[in-house]
Design a protein around this motif. Structure first.
Motif, PDB file in Angstrom:
ATOM      1  N   UNK A  82      51.808  40.403  39.704  1.00  0.00           N
ATOM      2  CA  UNK A  82      50.420  39.561  40.001  1.00  0.00           C
ATOM      3  C   UNK A  82      49.547  40.157  41.144  1.00  0.00           C
ATOM      4  N   UNK A  83      50.187  40.610  42.218  1.00  0.00           N
ATOM      5  CA  UNK A  83      49.677  41.378  43.328  1.00  0.00           C
ATOM      6  C   UNK A  83      49.105  42.339  43.016  1.00  0.00           C
ATOM      7  N   UNK A  84      49.846  43.190  42.242  1.00  0.00           N
ATOM      8  CA  UNK A  84      49.251  44.592  41.685  1.00  0.00           C
ATOM      9  C   UNK A  84      48.275  44.661  41.011  1.00  0.00           C
ATOM     10  N   UNK A  85      48.042  43.461  39.996  1.00  0.00           N
ATOM     11  CA  UNK A  85      47.042  43.264  39.158  1.00  0.00           C
ATOM     12  C   UNK A  85      45.874  42.999  39.871  1.00  0.00           C
ATOM     13  N   UNK A  86      46.067  42.002  41.014  1.00  0.00           N
ATOM     14  CA  UNK A  86      44.646  41.699  41.623  1.00  0.00           C
ATOM     15  C   UNK A  86      44.164  42.945  42.281  1.00  0.00           C
ATOM     16  N   UNK A  87      45.078  44.208  42.916  1.00  0.00           N
ATOM     17  CA  UNK A  87      44.639  45.185  43.605  1.00  0.00           C
ATOM     18  C   UNK A  87      44.073  46.123  42.535  1.00  0.00           C
ATOM     19  N   UNK A 105      36.546  32.592  34.765  1.00  0.00           N
ATOM     20  CA  UNK A 105      35.995  33.430  33.668  1.00  0.00           C
ATOM     21  C   UNK A 105      37.077  34.096  32.637  1.00  0.00           C
ATOM     22  N   UNK A 106      38.414  34.053  33.183  1.00  0.00           N
ATOM     23  CA  UNK A 106      39.326  34.647  32.229  1.00  0.00           C
ATOM     24  C   UNK A 106      39.698  33.705  31.077  1.00  0.00           C
ATOM     25  N   UNK A 107      39.224  32.456  31.227  1.00  0.00           N
ATOM     26  CA  UNK A 107      39.666  31.646  30.023  1.00  0.00           C
ATOM     27  C   UNK A 107      38.830  32.032  28.788  1.00  0.00           C
ATOM     28  N   UNK A 108      37.741  32.919  28.798  1.00  0.00           N
ATOM     29  CA  UNK A 108      37.210  33.443  27.932  1.00  0.00           C
ATOM     30  C   UNK A 108      37.338  34.800  27.592  1.00  0.00           C
ATOM     31  N   UNK A 109      38.467  35.550  28.166  1.00  0.00           N
ATOM     32  CA  UNK A 109      38.587  36.998  27.969  1.00  0.00           C
ATOM     33  C   UNK A 109      39.891  36.884  27.261  1.00  0.00           C
ATOM     34  N   UNK A 110      40.160  36.257  26.223  1.00  0.00           N
ATOM     35  CA  UNK A 110      41.583  36.344  25.381  1.00  0.00           C
ATOM     36  C   UNK A 110      41.432  37.242  24.454  1.00  0.00           C
ATOM     37  N   UNK A 111      41.715  38.432  24.442  1.00  0.00           N
ATOM     38  CA  UNK A 111      41.402  39.360  23.111  1.00  0.00           C
ATOM     39  C   UNK A 111      42.485  38.956  22.039  1.00  0.00           C
ATOM     40  N   UNK A 141      48.034  39.608  28.241  1.00  0.00           N
ATOM     41  CA  UNK A 141      48.882  39.406  29.136  1.00  0.00           C
ATOM     42  C   UNK A 141      48.145  39.514  30.872  1.00  0.00           C
ATOM     43  N   UNK A 142      47.117  40.679  30.666  1.00  0.00           N
ATOM     44  CA  UNK A 142      46.484  40.749  31.695  1.00  0.00           C
ATOM     45  C   UNK A 142      45.410  39.906  32.117  1.00  0.00           C
ATOM     46  N   UNK A 143      44.882  39.268  31.142  1.00  0.00           N
ATOM     47  CA  UNK A 143      43.930  38.243  31.169  1.00  0.00           C
ATOM     48  C   UNK A 143      44.906  36.861  31.676  1.00  0.00           C
ATOM     49  N   UNK A 144      45.730  36.669  30.951  1.00  0.00           N
ATOM     50  CA  UNK A 144      46.398  35.388  31.300  1.00  0.00           C
ATOM     51  C   UNK A 144      47.135  35.431  32.761  1.00  0.00           C
TER      52      UNK A 144
END
Length: 356
Positions: free
Chosen positions: A99-104, A166-172, A144-147
């Motif tokens: 999760x930290x890497x994804x934030x970066x 905003x990620x609640x609306x970005x679930x492909x 997974x990224x969005x979640x």
């Protein structure tokens, strides 16, 4: 407005003129605190930095927190880690690091797109969608990224840094190609596959377990001897995918699998002894090809196809939907339906299975 665990006063987190301010209102009265927030928002527009902070001083006596860089997306990894530590997070080290890497990664993407001064609360659903689209990969990867980022934003909301997620609306959703389902292996393919995997005892054992129990790959790898009762001839566990519902699965052990489990050493904690979590994925495609198994229908032939095969055999044995769901650990009838690939009778399939 929000409450700090260490303060009895209401706190305010506002963004005016591109500046983020978080400060204590100095009052326990919610209505009074709300009035301070509204007054600050109204009077802060257009003020330079020194007067911006002075306004906080005049409203609450002393600004508890002045504008900081933590409101910038470029500081997202540090900000989230600080919040996570403050909340005494209980994520596994692997999940926390991922999760930290994804934030970066998201911070670097935003910095490249919008500059270092881009604020966290300016991340809209459109920005989220754009990032998820740029991530690429399969629909599952993008989901997974969005979640994961949605979970990060949940922490930011709890700490009062942002108001919306905003990620609640970005679930492909996956396209037709990505939603292709697998199929069951034929008896001839099972014989060839088991013969090919014999050179790797751990893979042979894992294949038999998946074939005769319908367990998912992760559960096959993690299956321990504590879950196996050779005397009673059953395997009992809570599959990883249904842990949140505590759905326990008790699976009778097929005679062929039972004989094999009795014959292998039990010196390890796990039954199959898979070297690492990625070992099966790394060699499976090669094993299928070496076994001469080809498919021109477009169906996927993965390790998960063994679960499809199990579902087919259970159905052909006469199990109703409820029994299929109990044995396979499915939570919805529609999911169990998707795994039905009945083509032959169970007796015929068993008679063509190799002796192990």
């Amino acid at each position: 407005m929000y409450k700090q665990p260490t303060s009895r006063f209401w706190w305010v987190s506002v963004c005016v003129n591109g500046r983020r301010a978080r400060f204590s209102t100095g009052t326990e009265d919610e209505d009074e605190a709300r009035q301070i927030e509204l007054t600050f928002r109204r009077r802060a527009r257009g003020l330079p930095r020194d007067k911006f902070i002075a306004l906080m001083d005049s409203l609450v006596g002393e600004a508890s927190v002045s504008p900081t860089k933590s409101s910038f997306v470029s500081e997202l990894p540090t900000t989230w880690m600080a919040f996570y530590a403050a909340e005494n997070g209980t994520l596994s080290e692997k999940t926390r690091a991922a999760r930290e890497r994804l934030c970066a990664r998201f911070a670097a993407w935003c910095t490249g797109k919008f500059g270092k001064s881009f604020l966290i609360d300016r991340v809209t659903p459109d920005v989220a969608w754009q990032f998820v689209s740029d991530v690429g990969g399969t629909a599952k990867t993008r989901q997974n990224v969005s979640g994961e980022l949605s979970a990060v934003w949940g922490s930011l909301i709890r700490r009062g840094l942002v108001r919306e997620n905003p990620w609640r609306y970005a679930r492909p959703k996956g396209n037709a190609e990505e939603r292709r389902t697998g199929r069951a292996f034929t008896p001839a393919e099972i014989r060839a596959l088991l013969e090919e995997t014999r050179s790797r005892p751990w893979l042979y054992t894992a294949t038999l377990i998946a074939l005769y129990t319908g367990l998912r790959q992760g559960d096959v790898i993690a299956l321990t001897w504590d879950c196996v009762d050779l005397g009673q001839g059953v395997i009992s566990l809570v599959p990883s995918k249904t842990k949140r519902h505590a759905t326990k699965v008790v699976i009778p052990i097929h005679p062929a699998l039972l004989a094999h489990l009795k014959s292998i050493p039990k010196d390890g904690e796990t039954v199959a002894g898979v070297p690492n979590p990625h070992a099966i994925t790394a060699v499976w495609k090669t094993c299928v090809q070496n076994a001469g198994i080809n498919d021109d229908s477009g169906a996927l032939l993965t390790f998960h196809s063994l679960r499809h095969t199990f579902a087919t055999w259970v159905r052909e044995a006469g199990a109703d939907k409820g029994e299929q769901m109990l044995l396979g650990g499915w939570s919805e009838v529609s999911t169990a339906n998707r795994y039905d690939h009945a083509t032959t009778r169970l007796k015929e399939i068993v008679s063509h299975m190799p002796s192990v």
